[in-house]
Write a protein that holds these residues in place. Structure first.
Motif, PDB file in Angstrom:
ATOM      1  N   LEU A  86      -8.009  -5.660  94.036  1.00 48.61           N
ATOM      2  CA  LEU A  86      -9.250  -6.200  93.178  1.00 48.61           C
ATOM      3  C   LEU A  86      -8.855  -5.955  91.674  1.00 48.61           C
ATOM      4  CD1 LEU A  86     -11.547  -8.091  93.001  1.00 48.61           C
ATOM      5  CD2 LEU A  86     -12.787  -5.911  93.669  1.00 48.61           C
ATOM      6  N   ILE A  87      -8.800  -4.415  91.649  1.00 47.83           N
ATOM      7  CA  ILE A  87      -8.579  -4.029  90.200  1.00 47.83           C
ATOM      8  C   ILE A  87      -7.575  -4.898  89.419  1.00 47.83           C
ATOM      9  CG2 ILE A  87      -8.165  -2.049  88.793  1.00 47.83           C
ATOM     10  CD1 ILE A  87      -9.997  -0.329  90.843  1.00 47.83           C
ATOM     11  N   LYS A  88      -6.316  -4.554  90.065  1.00 46.84           N
ATOM     12  CA  LYS A  88      -5.015  -5.440  89.862  1.00 46.84           C
ATOM     13  C   LYS A  88      -5.213  -6.938  89.356  1.00 46.84           C
ATOM     14  CE  LYS A  88      -1.583  -4.676  92.481  1.00 46.84           C
ATOM     15  NZ  LYS A  88      -0.603  -4.756  93.616  1.00 46.84           N
ATOM     16  N   GLN A  89      -5.991  -7.698  90.214  1.00 45.53           N
ATOM     17  CA  GLN A  89      -6.435  -9.038  89.781  1.00 45.53           C
ATOM     18  C   GLN A  89      -7.243  -9.220  88.801  1.00 45.53           C
ATOM     19  OE1 GLN A  89      -9.616 -11.213  92.207  1.00 45.53           O
ATOM     20  NE2 GLN A  89      -8.112 -12.440  93.161  1.00 45.53           N
ATOM     21  N   ARG A  90      -8.207  -8.503  88.597  1.00 46.16           N
ATOM     22  CA  ARG A  90      -9.285  -8.488  87.331  1.00 46.16           C
ATOM     23  C   ARG A  90      -8.454  -8.103  86.321  1.00 46.16           C
ATOM     24  NH1 ARG A  90     -14.039 -10.067  89.648  1.00 46.16           N
ATOM     25  NH2 ARG A  90     -13.717 -10.980  91.552  1.00 46.16           N
ATOM     26  N   LYS A  91      -7.654  -7.024  86.304  1.00 45.43           N
ATOM     27  CA  LYS A  91      -6.802  -6.849  85.019  1.00 45.43           C
ATOM     28  C   LYS A  91      -5.976  -7.941  84.444  1.00 45.43           C
ATOM     29  CE  LYS A  91      -6.368  -1.586  85.544  1.00 45.43           C
ATOM     30  NZ  LYS A  91      -5.168  -0.558  85.419  1.00 45.43           N
ATOM     31  N   ARG A  92      -5.464  -8.725  85.356  1.00 45.52           N
ATOM     32  CA  ARG A  92      -4.673  -9.753  85.118  1.00 45.52           C
ATOM     33  C   ARG A  92      -5.551 -10.797  84.532  1.00 45.52           C
ATOM     34  NH1 ARG A  92       0.555 -11.049  86.301  1.00 45.52           N
ATOM     35  NH2 ARG A  92       1.332 -13.305  86.163  1.00 45.52           N
ATOM     36  N   TRP A  93      -6.608 -11.092  85.118  1.00 46.74           N
ATOM     37  CA  TRP A  93      -7.589 -12.118  84.645  1.00 46.74           C
ATOM     38  C   TRP A  93      -7.933 -11.771  83.165  1.00 46.74           C
ATOM     39  CZ3 TRP A  93     -11.497 -13.349  89.014  1.00 46.74           C
ATOM     40  CH2 TRP A  93     -10.872 -13.968  90.250  1.00 46.74           C
ATOM     41  N   TYR A  94      -8.295 -10.417  82.933  1.00 46.57           N
ATOM     42  CA  TYR A  94      -8.812 -10.154  81.698  1.00 46.57           C
ATOM     43  C   TYR A  94      -7.701 -10.161  80.625  1.00 46.57           C
ATOM     44  CZ  TYR A  94     -11.489  -7.607  78.051  1.00 46.57           C
ATOM     45  OH  TYR A  94     -12.208  -7.205  76.997  1.00 46.57           O
ATOM     46  N   ILE A  95      -6.615  -9.953  80.956  1.00 42.99           N
ATOM     47  CA  ILE A  95      -5.330 -10.013  79.890  1.00 42.99           C
ATOM     48  C   ILE A  95      -5.301 -11.455  79.617  1.00 42.99           C
ATOM     49  CG2 ILE A  95      -2.823  -9.856  79.559  1.00 42.99           C
ATOM     50  CD1 ILE A  95      -3.143  -7.488  81.421  1.00 42.99           C
ATOM     51  N   GLY A  96      -5.295 -12.484  80.552  1.00 45.07           N
ATOM     52  CA  GLY A  96      -5.402 -13.918  80.544  1.00 45.07           C
ATOM     53  C   GLY A  96      -6.317 -14.190  79.466  1.00 45.07           C
TER      54      GLY A  96
ATOM     55  N   PHE B  37     -19.621  -1.941  87.453  1.00 48.81           N
ATOM     56  CA  PHE B  37     -18.987  -1.017  86.429  1.00 48.81           C
ATOM     57  C   PHE B  37     -17.478  -0.424  86.813  1.00 48.81           C
ATOM     58  CE2 PHE B  37     -23.815  -0.500  86.195  1.00 48.81           C
ATOM     59  CZ  PHE B  37     -23.795  -0.595  84.956  1.00 48.81           C
ATOM     60  N   ILE B  38     -17.173  -0.769  88.098  1.00 49.27           N
ATOM     61  CA  ILE B  38     -15.673  -0.430  88.453  1.00 49.27           C
ATOM     62  C   ILE B  38     -14.856  -1.619  87.759  1.00 49.27           C
ATOM     63  CG2 ILE B  38     -14.072  -0.430  90.159  1.00 49.27           C
ATOM     64  CD1 ILE B  38     -16.375   0.484  92.013  1.00 49.27           C
ATOM     65  N   LEU B  39     -15.313  -2.713  87.806  1.00 47.77           N
ATOM     66  CA  LEU B  39     -14.508  -3.708  87.289  1.00 47.77           C
ATOM     67  C   LEU B  39     -14.521  -3.727  85.742  1.00 47.77           C
ATOM     68  CD1 LEU B  39     -15.434  -6.650  89.631  1.00 47.77           C
ATOM     69  CD2 LEU B  39     -13.353  -5.070  89.722  1.00 47.77           C
ATOM     70  N   MET B  40     -15.487  -3.229  85.054  1.00 48.24           N
ATOM     71  CA  MET B  40     -15.679  -3.116  83.723  1.00 48.24           C
ATOM     72  C   MET B  40     -14.699  -2.202  83.257  1.00 48.24           C
ATOM     73  SD  MET B  40     -18.633  -1.260  81.485  1.00 48.24           S
ATOM     74  CE  MET B  40     -18.219   0.522  82.338  1.00 48.24           C
ATOM     75  N   VAL B  41     -14.478  -0.808  83.824  1.00 49.55           N
ATOM     76  CA  VAL B  41     -13.485  -0.034  83.677  1.00 49.55           C
ATOM     77  C   VAL B  41     -12.042  -0.579  83.696  1.00 49.55           C
ATOM     78  CG1 VAL B  41     -12.244   2.391  84.403  1.00 49.55           C
ATOM     79  CG2 VAL B  41     -14.917   2.127  84.161  1.00 49.55           C
ATOM     80  N   ALA B  42     -11.929  -1.310  84.713  1.00 42.16           N
ATOM     81  CA  ALA B  42     -10.645  -1.970  85.012  1.00 42.16           C
ATOM     82  C   ALA B  42     -10.143  -3.110  83.941  1.00 42.16           C
ATOM     83  CB  ALA B  42     -10.743  -2.845  86.447  1.00 42.16           C
TER      84      ALA B  42
ATOM     85  N   GLU C  35     -20.722  -2.964  77.101  1.00 44.67           N
ATOM     86  CA  GLU C  35     -21.591  -2.233  78.070  1.00 44.67           C
ATOM     87  C   GLU C  35     -21.087  -0.804  77.741  1.00 44.67           C
ATOM     88  OE1 GLU C  35     -20.847  -3.352  81.874  1.00 44.67           O
ATOM     89  OE2 GLU C  35     -21.312  -5.596  81.419  1.00 44.67           O
ATOM     90  N   VAL C  36     -19.867  -0.279  77.213  1.00 45.09           N
ATOM     91  CA  VAL C  36     -19.292   1.180  77.181  1.00 45.09           C
ATOM     92  C   VAL C  36     -20.332   1.685  76.182  1.00 45.09           C
ATOM     93  CG1 VAL C  36     -17.746   2.514  76.206  1.00 45.09           C
ATOM     94  CG2 VAL C  36     -17.274   0.912  78.368  1.00 45.09           C
ATOM     95  N   ILE C  37     -20.558   0.864  74.800  1.00 43.98           N
ATOM     96  CA  ILE C  37     -21.203   1.429  73.768  1.00 43.98           C
ATOM     97  C   ILE C  37     -22.580   1.677  74.216  1.00 43.98           C
ATOM     98  CG2 ILE C  37     -21.971   0.668  71.624  1.00 43.98           C
ATOM     99  CD1 ILE C  37     -19.477  -0.967  70.926  1.00 43.98           C
ATOM    100  N   GLY C  38     -23.193   0.709  75.112  1.00 36.91           N
ATOM    101  CA  GLY C  38     -24.760   0.887  75.290  1.00 36.91           C
ATOM    102  C   GLY C  38     -24.887   2.223  76.359  1.00 36.91           C
TER     103      GLY C  38
ATOM    104  N   GLU D 213     -17.884 -12.262  78.146  1.00 34.74           N
ATOM    105  CA  GLU D 213     -16.823 -12.166  79.098  1.00 34.74           C
ATOM    106  C   GLU D 213     -15.610 -11.302  78.299  1.00 34.74           C
ATOM    107  OE1 GLU D 213     -16.573 -12.953  81.943  1.00 34.74           O
ATOM    108  OE2 GLU D 213     -18.008 -14.477  82.168  1.00 34.74           O
ATOM    109  N   LEU D 214     -15.179 -11.640  77.190  1.00 34.17           N
ATOM    110  CA  LEU D 214     -14.199 -10.874  76.523  1.00 34.17           C
ATOM    111  C   LEU D 214     -14.594  -9.574  75.954  1.00 34.17           C
ATOM    112  CD1 LEU D 214     -11.428 -10.648  75.553  1.00 34.17           C
ATOM    113  CD2 LEU D 214     -12.216 -11.797  73.338  1.00 34.17           C
ATOM    114  N   LEU D 215     -15.832  -9.509  75.413  1.00 38.67           N
ATOM    115  CA  LEU D 215     -16.266  -8.467  74.663  1.00 38.67           C
ATOM    116  C   LEU D 215     -17.557  -7.507  75.705  1.00 38.67           C
ATOM    117  CD1 LEU D 215     -16.984  -9.815  71.055  1.00 38.67           C
ATOM    118  CD2 LEU D 215     -15.149  -8.403  71.922  1.00 38.67           C
TER     119      LEU D 215
END
Length: 467
Positions: A316-326, A437-442, A365-368, A358-360
Motif C-alpha cells: 500500500l505504501i509503495k502504491q501511494r508513493k507512486r500516486w503522490y509522485i505522479g 497518518f501512515i499514508l501521510m508519512v509515505a 498536516e506535519v506543520i500542524g 492533495e499535494l500540500l
C-alpha cells in the motif's frame, strides 16, 4: 523575547490550520452531499426507465496493459467477454512479462501469430509479436513487446487499435456487464464528450459471475477493508461535484474511456511520468482550451470497475508513493492552470483542490502536528480543547465516510451483513485516525529512491479474481 516570537508564530499557524480544516471539511461535506443526491437521482431515473435506450453502439477498443499478471489476466479477460455490449475488441499488451502472462493468453484463447501493418503514430518500445483470435464473437489481440512501462504499453495499444474510442483498464480489474454501456452513454448523448471515467470499487472479497455481483462483503483483511471505505468516499465525493462544471483533472487509469483522435493529437500518454492517468486528462483539458475545442470530460459513477487493493502495508505504501509522485509531476507540469482566469473553474476550484488538499496536505498536516507539539512543550496548548477538536474532527470524518459508503452500498443494490456494518463503523475510525497518518508519512518520503524505479511497474501481490 523568544517565547513571544514562538507565541506569535503558533498563533498564525493555528489560524491557518483552522481555516484549512474548515475549508477542507466544508468542501468534503458539500461534495459528499452532492455526490449522494446525484446517485439517488440517477437511481430514480433508472427505476423509472428514464434513461436513454438504444440499439446502436460506439465501437470501443479495450486496452489492458499487463506485466507479470499471470494470476489475474485470465479472469480479467473473462470479465470483458461477459460485457453486455456489441461492438468492441480486447487488446492485451504484454509489456515484456517474465512470468507466463503471454502463454496463459495464447493457450486460453487459441491465439495465433499474425503479421500485419499498423500505424506507428506514437513511439513505443519494439513490438516482438502480435497474436489474434476470436472468442464468443469478440476479437482478442495480444501485443507482445519489450518492457517500457504502462504508458508505453497503452501507446502501443492505441497504435494497433482500430476503433475511434478506447477504454484503458488495469489487468487486475474486472468490469460489470453494463459498465461499458454506461460509460459510453454520455458520448451518445453529447458529441462534445471526449473522455469518461467510472467508479472504482475494490474486489478483494467480491464475487462476480457473468459480469454480475453475486456476493459482496468487506474483505477479511483489515487494511483492504479500510481502503474500501476510503475509495467509496473519494470517488463518490469530490469527483461527482467536479463533474458538474467539467472540472475533473483525473480519470483513474483502471477505468477510463477516451476519444482516440484527441489523445493522438495530444501525443498520447507521457512516458516520463508515473501519473499517466492524471497527466493525460490534464493535457486534454489544456489542449482543448488552447485550441478552442468545445469538449466535456465526464465522470459516470454508475459505471463500475472492480479492482484489487493491496493487502500488505508495504504494498500500500509503495502504491501511494507512486500516486503522490505522479501528482507532483502533473501539478508541476501543468502549473499554468494555477490562478489562470483563462481556465475558469478548472483553475480556481479543481487545481486549487488538488494543490492544497492533495499535494500540500501532508506538509500542512506535519506543520500542524509540529505546532501542536511545540505549543505543548511551551505550555501554550489548551489540552482539553485539542482533545475535543481531534475527537470532533474524527467523528466528522467518520460521518462523511459512512454516509458515502452506505449510499454506495444501497444504490448499487449490494447487501451487507450486520457484522460487516459493524466492521465498517469501527474501521472508519481507524482509517481516519491512524491509516491516514501512515499514508501521510509515505507521501512525504515518496521521492527517496524514486529515480531508480520511476519507470518500473509496481510489484504487488495479486490473487485471482472471482469471476
Amino acid at each position: 523575547m523568544a517565547l513571544e516570537i514562538v507565541k506569535i508564530c503558533l498563533k498564525y499557524v493555528s489560524y491557518f490550520f483552522i481555516l484549512y480544516m474548515l475549508f477542507y471539511s466544508t468542501f468534503l461535506f458539500i461534495s459528499s452531499i452532492i455526490g449522494s443526491i446525484t446517485l439517488f437521482k440517477n437511481r430514480y431515473k433508472e427505476v423509472m426507465h428514464n434513461n436513454i435506450e438504444h440499439d446502436y453502439y460506439v465501437p470501443v477498443s479495450i486496452l489492458v496493459p499487463a506485466y507479470n499478471e499471470e494470476k489475474v489476466i485470465r479472469s480479467s479477460v473473462k470479465s470483458l467477454l461477459a460485457l453486455d455490449y456489441k461492438l468492441y475488441e480486447i487488446i492485451v499488451i504484454n509489456d515484456g512479462s517474465t512470468d507466463k502472462t503471454l502463454q496463459c493468453l495464447l493457450e486460453e484463447y487459441a491465439l495465433t501469430k499474425v503479421d500485419k501493418p499498423y500505424n506507428r503514430q506514437l513511439k513505443t518500445k519494439k513490438i516482438r509479436g502480435i497474436y489474434e483470435g476470436t472468442h464468443k464473437g469478440v476479437k482478442i489481440t495480444v501485443i507482445d513487446k519489450e518492457n517500457g512501462g504502462k504508458s508505453d504499453s497503452l501507446n502501443a495499444g492505441i497504435n494497433i487499435s482500430k476503433f475511434p474510442y478506447f477504454l484503458a483498464m488495469d489487468a487486475d480489474s474486472a468490469l460489470q456487464k453494463d459498465s461499458l454501456e454506461l460509460l459510453v452513454r454520455p458520448i451518445l448523448e453529447d458529441e462534445t464528450v471526449i473522455a469518461c471515467g467510472g467508479f472504482i470499487r475494490l474486489s478483494n472479497a467480491v464475487e462476480l459471475r457473468d459480469g454480475v455481483v453475486q456476493k459482496y462483503e468487506l474483505p477479511k483483511n483489515i487494511l483492504a477493508s479500510m481502503q474500501v471505505l476510503e475509495y467509496d468516499r473519494s470517488f463518490l465525493a469530490s469527483r461527482i461535484m467536479l463533474d458538474y462544471y467539467n472540472g475533473n483533472l483525473i480519470i483513474s487509469g483502471a477505468f477510463g474511456l477516451f476519444q482516440k483522435e484527441i489523445v493522438l493529437a495530444c501525443n498520447g500518454y507521457d512516458q516520463n511520468t508515473v501519473g499517466e492517468d492524471f497527466e493525460l486528462v490534464s493535457k486534454m483539458h489544456v489542449f482543448c482550451q488552447k485550441n478552442s475545442i468545445d469538449y466535456n470530460i465526464r465522470y459516470i459513477p454508475e459505471a463500475i470497475c472492480w479492482t484489487q487493493a493491496p493487502e500488505k502495508l508495504k504494498d500500500l505504501i509503495k502504491q501511494r508513493k507512486r500516486w503522490y509522485i505522479g501528482l507532483v509531476q502533473c501539478m508541476t507540469k501543468y502549473r499554468e492552470l494555477f490562478c489562470n482566469y483563462h481556465y475558469g473553474f478548472l483553475s480556481f476550484i479543481s487545481y486549487f483542490y488538488y494543490l492544497f488538499f492533495e499535494l500540500l496536505s501532508p506538509f500542512i498536516e506535519v506543520i500542524g502536528n509540529i505546532a501542536t507539539i511545540v505549543a505543548l512543550c511551551f505550555g501554550l496548548l489548551n489540552v482539553p480543547f485539542m482533545i475535543i477538536f481531534y475527537i470532533l474532527y474524527t467523528l466528522f470524518g467518520c460521518v462523511m465516510t459512512l454516509t458515502t459508503f452506505f449510499a454506495r452500498i444501497y444504490l448499487a443494490n449490494n447487501k451487507l451483513s450486520f457484522k460487516d456494518i459493524c466492521r465498517a463503523v469501527y474501521l472508519c475510525i481507524f482509517e481516519i485516525a491512524f491509516l491516514r497518518f501512515i499514508l501521510m508519512v509515505a507521501r512525504l518520503t515518496s521521492f527517496i529512491g524514486y529515480k531508480k524505479k520511476r519507470m518500473k511497474w509496481d510489484k504487488l501481490d495479486r490473487t485471482e479474481l472471482k469471476v
